[in-house]
Design an enzyme around this catalytic site. Structure first.
Site: not given
Length: 354
Positions: A91-92, A141, A168, A171, A199, A263, A265-267, A302-303, A330
């Protein structure tokens, strides 16, 4: 495109046809920092010196003031194009790069693995070489950071890391701009990270000390940051005279913090281990209780995207939370990166205090 006198005046200044001194219009003297980033890549903030990081933040402040607040038109990317390769949804990163590059007069091209031959009928080497003949820069990305290293080796144009499994950087530049705007400076701030050794954290670790910021990190056992990056961070802390703490206790890490950061916990790509991760991160949710030992002027970052288990609503939607200002920034920081890597433009506004 509609032009008014303000637009004409802006273009005149860019092309050197204006006879009026910039100071008469509220601008400071031209850039005094001996920083030259044109033609560089941006894969990790580890490769950027303190003055270069400050320059990027200065550039972001300059563009935000001139374009957003002054309403100026700065076609710094006119005639340039940006290849945006996205292996992961976004998104960002997508919106900041796509709208930012267009706002500067350039042409962004959004490319997923479904749109081009990358990884199917064409390898990364050939793709990088082809894109180098058709575009001015590549923003990628990706899953594997090694893919960015290879792309940089093969491309003859700047390559920008839009996110990888290791870093990252875009960010963190946005985070620093947000803190700069809020506190009026960065030197001496204490950043506390509570969460996964991922990251985003790696990019903080390879840059915070260069700007005079202390760092306190809390991660569960087994989810610590990369050991190689930890060693680099320890070296930076000694070199720049900052404090560094690594712990498994979130409350210990939050002690005296100006900035509480977390951030996901589950990328993306870690969904299979969700249950294990949620169990390991019990007690790591940031709440007002977490912030009791923080500095009186603490803020939260928070990103995004955010999940409630990472930070509760009371903190996330509180006046202490800068997450939506952070998200907007951003755009201004990615614009600053593109302008710095692709043009000779220097900030015209007064240099901020860092």
């Amino acid at each position: 495109m509609l032009f008014n006198m303000r637009n004409v005046f802006s273009i005149a200044k860019l092309t050197g046809t204006s006879k009026q001194p910039l100071r008469q219009f509220g601008y400071g003297p031209p850039a005094q920092m001996n920083v030259h980033l044109k033609g560089r890549d941006l894969l990790t903030l580890q490769n950027y010196k303190a003055d270069e990081l400050k320059y990027l933040l200065w550039m972001a402040s300059d563009l935000k003031q001139r374009i957003k607040h002054n309403g100026e038109y700065l076609p710094l990317m006119q005639g340039k194009s940006l290849a945006m390769i996205f292996e992961k949804r976004s998104t960002r990163t997508r919106l900041s790069a796509e709208t930012g590059f267009a706002l500067l007069g350039g042409h962004p091209s959004f490319l997923t693995t479904q749109d081009i031959h990358l990884g199917t009928n064409e390898n990364l080497t050939d793709t990088a070489r082809v894109l180098s003949t058709m575009t001015s820069a590549i923003l990628a990305r990706v899953y594997k950071h090694n893919d960015l290293d290879l792309m940089t080796k093969e491309a003859t144009i700047p390559v920008i890391n839009g996110l990888s499994d290791l870093y990252h950087p875009l960010q963190i530049l946005a985070d620093y701009l947000t803190l700069q705007e809020h506190y009026g400076g960065l030197n001496g701030l204490t950043i506390t990270w509570i969460g996964d050794g991922n990251n985003v954290l790696h990019s903080i670790m390879t840059s915070a000390a260069k700007l005079g910021m202390h760092l306190r990190i809390a991660t569960p056992k087994g989810f610590e940051p990369d050991l190689r990056i930890t060693k680099i961070t320890e070296q930076y802390s000694k070199e720049y005279g900052t404090k560094l703490l690594l712990t498994t206790d979130p409350l210990e890490a939050a002690d005296g913090a100006n900035v509480l950061v977390t951030d996901t916990w589950i990328s993306m790509g870690q969904e299979e281990g969700k249950k294990e991760r949620l169990k390991a991160f019990q007690g790591y949710q940031i709440t007002m209780q977490t912030a009791k030992s923080a500095a009186p002027n603490w803020v939260f970052l928070h990103c995004l995207p955010r999940k409630p288990e990472e930070v509760d609503d009371e903190v996330f939607y509180s006046p202490r939370s800068l997450v939506f200002q952070e998200a907007e920034n951003r755009k201004w920081t990615i614009m600053a990166v593109m302008v710095s890597l692709l043009t000779d433009y220097s900030p015209q506004l007064q240099k901020p205090t860092f």
